[in-house]
Design a protein around this motif. Structure first.
Motif, PDB file in Angstrom:
ATOM      1  N   THR A   1       9.278  97.584  23.239  1.00 60.36           N
ATOM      2  CA  THR A   1       9.626  96.945  24.504  1.00 60.36           C
ATOM      3  C   THR A   1      10.320  97.962  25.396  1.00 60.36           C
ATOM      4  O   THR A   1      10.820  98.983  24.926  1.00 60.36           O
ATOM      5  N   SER A   2      10.344  97.648  26.674  1.00 61.30           N
ATOM      6  CA  SER A   2      11.006  98.528  27.637  1.00 61.30           C
ATOM      7  C   SER A   2      11.919  97.694  28.529  1.00 61.30           C
ATOM      8  O   SER A   2      11.875  96.466  28.511  1.00 61.30           O
ATOM      9  N   ARG A   3      12.694  98.370  29.305  1.00 62.69           N
ATOM     10  CA  ARG A   3      13.551  97.675  30.263  1.00 62.69           C
ATOM     11  C   ARG A   3      12.707  96.826  31.205  1.00 62.69           C
ATOM     12  O   ARG A   3      13.125  95.758  31.634  1.00 62.69           O
ATOM     13  N   TYR A   4      11.519  97.303  31.534  1.00 65.06           N
ATOM     14  CA  TYR A   4      10.619  96.557  32.418  1.00 65.06           C
ATOM     15  C   TYR A   4      10.328  95.165  31.863  1.00 65.06           C
ATOM     16  O   TYR A   4      10.284  94.194  32.609  1.00 65.06           O
ATOM     17  N   ASP A   5      10.132  95.040  30.535  1.00 58.42           N
ATOM     18  CA  ASP A   5       9.860  93.739  29.929  1.00 58.42           C
ATOM     19  C   ASP A   5      10.993  92.759  30.222  1.00 58.42           C
ATOM     20  O   ASP A   5      10.752  91.604  30.581  1.00 58.42           O
ATOM     21  N   TYR A   6      12.219  93.221  30.055  1.00 58.48           N
ATOM     22  CA  TYR A   6      13.382  92.363  30.291  1.00 58.48           C
ATOM     23  C   TYR A   6      13.573  92.090  31.787  1.00 58.48           C
ATOM     24  O   TYR A   6      13.839  90.965  32.192  1.00 58.48           O
ATOM     25  N   ASP A   7      13.447  93.127  32.613  1.00 58.03           N
ATOM     26  CA  ASP A   7      13.596  92.949  34.064  1.00 58.03           C
ATOM     27  C   ASP A   7      12.582  91.952  34.604  1.00 58.03           C
ATOM     28  O   ASP A   7      12.909  91.116  35.450  1.00 58.03           O
ATOM     29  N   GLU A   8      11.353  92.037  34.117  1.00 56.40           N
ATOM     30  CA  GLU A   8      10.297  91.134  34.575  1.00 56.40           C
ATOM     31  C   GLU A   8      10.623  89.681  34.209  1.00 56.40           C
ATOM     32  O   GLU A   8      10.508  88.781  35.033  1.00 56.40           O
ATOM     33  N   LEU A   9      11.064  89.457  32.982  1.00 56.44           N
ATOM     34  CA  LEU A   9      11.405  88.104  32.548  1.00 56.44           C
ATOM     35  C   LEU A   9      12.644  87.590  33.283  1.00 56.44           C
ATOM     36  O   LEU A   9      12.642  86.493  33.837  1.00 56.44           O
ATOM     37  N   PHE A  10      13.700  88.375  33.310  1.00 51.50           N
ATOM     38  CA  PHE A  10      14.944  87.926  33.923  1.00 51.50           C
ATOM     39  C   PHE A  10      14.793  87.742  35.429  1.00 51.50           C
ATOM     40  O   PHE A  10      15.515  86.953  36.038  1.00 51.50           O
ATOM     41  N   GLY A  11      13.857  88.446  36.048  1.00 52.17           N
ATOM     42  CA  GLY A  11      13.610  88.305  37.482  1.00 52.17           C
ATOM     43  C   GLY A  11      13.055  86.937  37.857  1.00 52.17           C
ATOM     44  O   GLY A  11      13.105  86.543  39.024  1.00 52.17           O
ATOM     45  N   CYS A  12      12.549  86.177  36.894  1.00 49.67           N
ATOM     46  CA  CYS A  12      12.018  84.840  37.144  1.00 49.67           C
ATOM     47  C   CYS A  12      13.095  83.773  37.120  1.00 49.67           C
ATOM     48  O   CYS A  12      12.820  82.600  37.391  1.00 49.67           O
ATOM     49  N   LEU A  13      14.328  84.138  36.784  1.00 54.03           N
ATOM     50  CA  LEU A  13      15.377  83.165  36.511  1.00 54.03           C
ATOM     51  C   LEU A  13      16.523  83.301  37.506  1.00 54.03           C
ATOM     52  O   LEU A  13      16.553  84.225  38.304  1.00 54.03           O
ATOM     53  N   GLY A  56      18.518  84.753  21.318  1.00 52.38           N
ATOM     54  CA  GLY A  56      17.359  85.176  20.546  1.00 52.38           C
ATOM     55  C   GLY A  56      17.666  86.302  19.593  1.00 52.38           C
ATOM     56  O   GLY A  56      18.811  86.652  19.334  1.00 52.38           O
ATOM     57  N   ASP A  57      16.596  86.862  19.075  1.00 54.35           N
ATOM     58  CA  ASP A  57      16.655  87.977  18.137  1.00 54.35           C
ATOM     59  C   ASP A  57      16.028  89.172  18.829  1.00 54.35           C
ATOM     60  O   ASP A  57      14.815  89.227  19.014  1.00 54.35           O
ATOM     61  N   PHE A  58      16.862  90.124  19.221  1.00 54.54           N
ATOM     62  CA  PHE A  58      16.397  91.259  19.998  1.00 54.54           C
ATOM     63  C   PHE A  58      16.065  92.470  19.130  1.00 54.54           C
ATOM     64  O   PHE A  58      15.554  93.454  19.629  1.00 54.54           O
ATOM     65  N   ASN A  59      16.366  92.406  17.839  1.00 55.51           N
ATOM     66  CA  ASN A  59      16.159  93.545  16.951  1.00 55.51           C
ATOM     67  C   ASN A  59      16.610  94.843  17.621  1.00 55.51           C
ATOM     68  O   ASN A  59      15.919  95.846  17.595  1.00 55.51           O
ATOM     69  N   ALA A  60      17.770  94.780  18.225  1.00 53.91           N
ATOM     70  CA  ALA A  60      18.310  95.933  18.943  1.00 53.91           C
ATOM     71  C   ALA A  60      19.081  96.829  17.984  1.00 53.91           C
ATOM     72  O   ALA A  60      19.830  96.346  17.150  1.00 53.91           O
TER      73      ALA A  60
END
Length: 147
Positions: free
Chosen positions: A113-125, A133-137
């Motif tokens: 995953t990349s920052r883009y994945d998170y930015d894209e999702l969070f941008g909808c909210l 969740g489980d981020f396996n970070a």
């Protein structure tokens, strides 16, 4: 109305569903965000007095569930992000002034995953969003082992 929320990586929900149901009632939980449910579409899950929103994976691993007490009206969000590498499930709360959206994310350790994945999702909210969740970070500051 204050909400009691729990997030849990259950790593196979079915053998633990009775214990979860008891816990939700005992602790008066309104929302339960579960990752790694390990369910397939043919497996039925229900808890009395609770609505279940879920997203299963075809391999029977991973999987996301959000349980919502019947006192809270909710509907599943229809967010389509075809090039996003995250597994996610979202709901909209219809009768809560303090919280509008609940998002459950599973980021498999096998998926890049990349920052883009998170930015894209969070941008909808909006700002009234709870994300669990489980981020396996992994980070060097948290462990000395290599993944």
């Amino acid at each position: 109305m204050s909400l009691n929320v729990i997030q849990w990586n259950c790593r196979s929900l079915l053998p633990k569903i009775t214990d979860l149901e008891c816990y939700l009632y005992k602790e008066n939980m309104h929302i339960c965000i579960c990752s790694e449910s390990w369910l397939s579409e043919d497996k039925h899950v229900s808890i009395t007095g609770v609505n279940c929103f879920r997203k299963d994976r075809s391999d029977g691993f991973g999987g996301l569930i959000i349980f919502v007490h019947n006192s809270i009206r909710a509907k599943m969000l229809d967010i389509s992000l075809p090039h996003n590498n995250l597994d996610f499930l979202g709901i909209e709360l219809m009768n809560s002034s303090s919280l509008k959206f609940v998002i459950n994310i599973y980021s498999s350790r096998n998926v890049q995953t990349s920052r883009y994945d998170y930015d894209e999702l969070f941008g909808c909210l909006n700002h009234k969003t709870l994300i669990g969740g489980d981020f396996n970070a992994h980070h060097a500051a948290w462990s000395h082992t290599e993944m």
